[in-house]
Design a protein around this motif. Structure first.
Motif, mmCIF file in Angstrom:
data_model
loop_
_atom_site.group_PDB
_atom_site.id
_atom_site.type_symbol
_atom_site.label_atom_id
_atom_site.label_comp_id
_atom_site.label_asym_id
_atom_site.label_seq_id
_atom_site.Cartn_x
_atom_site.Cartn_y
_atom_site.Cartn_z
ATOM 1 N N TYR B 36 34.933 50.485 -21.095
ATOM 2 C CA TYR B 36 33.615 50.428 -21.610
ATOM 3 C C TYR B 36 32.747 49.516 -20.800
ATOM 4 O O TYR B 36 33.013 48.691 -19.883
ATOM 5 C CB TYR B 36 33.526 49.492 -23.011
ATOM 6 C CG TYR B 36 34.158 50.289 -24.235
ATOM 7 C CD1 TYR B 36 35.658 50.207 -24.366
ATOM 8 C CD2 TYR B 36 33.576 50.846 -24.950
ATOM 9 C CE1 TYR B 36 36.208 50.764 -25.462
ATOM 10 C CE2 TYR B 36 34.319 51.524 -26.234
ATOM 11 C CZ TYR B 36 35.654 51.363 -26.299
ATOM 12 O OH TYR B 36 36.148 52.039 -27.371
ATOM 13 N N GLN B 38 28.937 47.519 -20.913
ATOM 14 C CA GLN B 38 28.031 46.662 -21.811
ATOM 15 C C GLN B 38 26.649 46.162 -21.073
ATOM 16 O O GLN B 38 26.981 45.459 -19.902
ATOM 17 C CB GLN B 38 28.769 45.565 -22.457
ATOM 18 C CG GLN B 38 27.762 44.944 -23.381
ATOM 19 C CD GLN B 38 28.581 43.827 -24.417
ATOM 20 O OE1 GLN B 38 29.322 43.048 -23.637
ATOM 21 N NE2 GLN B 38 28.298 43.437 -25.437
ATOM 22 N N GLY B 43 25.371 46.817 -27.206
ATOM 23 C CA GLY B 43 26.752 47.215 -27.701
ATOM 24 C C GLY B 43 27.269 47.943 -26.582
ATOM 25 O O GLY B 43 26.890 47.837 -25.494
ATOM 26 N N LEU B 44 28.822 48.138 -26.879
ATOM 27 C CA LEU B 44 29.681 48.694 -25.579
ATOM 28 C C LEU B 44 29.399 50.118 -25.846
ATOM 29 O O LEU B 44 29.347 50.706 -26.807
ATOM 30 C CB LEU B 44 30.806 48.212 -25.893
ATOM 31 C CG LEU B 44 31.599 47.086 -25.490
ATOM 32 C CD1 LEU B 44 30.873 45.701 -26.367
ATOM 33 C CD2 LEU B 44 32.926 46.857 -25.574
ATOM 34 N N PHE B 90 34.388 46.335 -19.502
ATOM 35 C CA PHE B 90 35.515 45.894 -20.184
ATOM 36 C C PHE B 90 36.534 47.046 -20.168
ATOM 37 O O PHE B 90 36.537 48.156 -20.468
ATOM 38 C CB PHE B 90 35.207 45.529 -21.574
ATOM 39 C CG PHE B 90 34.281 44.354 -21.825
ATOM 40 C CD1 PHE B 90 32.798 44.465 -21.979
ATOM 41 C CD2 PHE B 90 34.869 43.111 -21.805
ATOM 42 C CE1 PHE B 90 32.301 43.562 -21.931
ATOM 43 C CE2 PHE B 90 34.050 42.011 -21.855
ATOM 44 C CZ PHE B 90 32.617 42.210 -22.054
ATOM 45 N N THR B 101 41.981 47.276 -31.151
ATOM 46 C CA THR B 101 41.721 47.819 -29.693
ATOM 47 C C THR B 101 41.773 46.247 -28.965
ATOM 48 O O THR B 101 41.171 45.362 -29.551
ATOM 49 C CB THR B 101 40.412 48.313 -29.360
ATOM 50 O OG1 THR B 101 40.646 49.616 -29.765
ATOM 51 C CG2 THR B 101 40.215 48.462 -27.879
ATOM 52 N N PHE B 103 40.660 43.892 -25.908
ATOM 53 C CA PHE B 103 39.745 44.050 -24.801
ATOM 54 C C PHE B 103 40.311 42.954 -23.686
ATOM 55 O O PHE B 103 40.497 41.705 -23.965
ATOM 56 C CB PHE B 103 38.254 43.627 -25.096
ATOM 57 C CG PHE B 103 37.808 44.921 -25.896
ATOM 58 C CD1 PHE B 103 38.007 44.981 -27.221
ATOM 59 C CD2 PHE B 103 36.958 45.952 -25.144
ATOM 60 C CE1 PHE B 103 37.460 45.990 -27.899
ATOM 61 C CE2 PHE B 103 36.537 46.925 -25.880
ATOM 62 C CZ PHE B 103 36.511 46.987 -27.372
ATOM 63 N N GLY B 104 39.848 43.265 -22.419
ATOM 64 C CA GLY B 104 40.164 42.528 -21.313
ATOM 65 C C GLY B 104 38.774 41.542 -21.275
ATOM 66 O O GLY B 104 37.764 41.483 -22.355
ATOM 67 N N ALA B 105 38.807 40.451 -20.574
ATOM 68 C CA ALA B 105 37.786 39.420 -20.473
ATOM 69 C C ALA B 105 36.467 39.879 -20.043
ATOM 70 O O ALA B 105 35.416 39.201 -19.902
ATOM 71 C CB ALA B 105 38.296 38.219 -19.902
#
Lengths: 115, 113
Positions: B36, B38, B43-44, B90, B101, B103-105
């Motif tokens: 994703y 951002q 938003g994503l 992300f 889901t 998510f990574g940082a």
């Protein structure tokens, strides 16, 4: 605009106050998700609904948090007795579950600041 | 349990250079993988997703990612960076049901003129 909308976009409140956020998903979507995103981090899953049923809640969702989706359309997320640690961006997403596909579409988020 | 690790919180490239954003995942079941983007105060937006079909996935805005099971990686690439690519990216993983889901940082991409 047929995307996911969230209101308000920004909320500033004092510690101890209650706040409520609203999410309007894409109209035909049957799943709705809430995430929390703090600065420098990715979104963290809070809870999700399939139609009006709340099917899973994260341990991040303390007793002060409650989410509803009464008619399977819009959803609200309420935080009672807010704390400074609640300051974050709250993201809503929706999806249409069919044939195993579940692409989530995100709203712009509500940024909460607790003073 | 599933998890995602994004290597590098910040990546800086020159305009026109190759973009490479790294993502490694952990999953006990065949995963769905996503990237994703951002933009500030938004938003994503989904760039691309892997759902067990082709291992090389093409997405929007010229991005693509390759699923490598042996390396548990899903790195995002773009041959030539544009200024408009500057954003936070992300990587995310979910189970086949897709409802939760992780998510990574995130990796913030800077593009220099």
């Amino acid at each position: 605009d047929t995307g996911v909308s969230q209101n308000p976009r920004h909320k500033i409140t004092k510690r101890g106050q209650n706040v409520t956020f609203r999410c309007d998903p894409i109209s035909e979507h049957n799943r709705l998700y809430w995430y929390r995103q703090t600065l420098g981090q990715g979104p963290e899953f809070l809870t999700y609904f399939q139609n009006e049923a709340q099917l899973e809640k994260s341990r991040l969702l303390s007793d002060r948090f409650s989410a509803e989706r009464p008619k399977g359309s819009f959803s609200t997320l309420e935080i009672q007795r807010t704390e400074q640690g609640d300051s974050a961006m709250y993201l809503c997403a929706s999806s249409l579950v069919s044939s195993g596909r579940d692409e989530q579409f995100f709203g712009p988020g509500t940024r909460l600041t607790v003073l | 349990a599933q998890s995602v690790t994004q290597l590098g919180s910040h990546v800086s490239v020159s305009e026109g250079a190759l973009v490479l954003l790294r993502c490694n995942y952990s999953s006990s079941v065949p995963p769905y993988l996503f990237w994703y983007v951002q933009y500030p105060n938004q938003g994503l937006q989904l760039l691309l997703k892997y759902t067990s079909a082709a291992t090389l996935v093409k997405g929007i805005n010229g991005f693509e990612a390759e699923f490598k099971k042996s390396e548990t990686s899903f790195h995002l690439t773009k041959p030539s960076a544009h200024m408009s690519d500057a954003a936070e990216y992300f990587c995310a993983v979910s189970n086949t049901g897709g409802f939760k889901t992780i998510f990574g940082a995130g990796t913030r991409l800077f593009v220099k003129a």
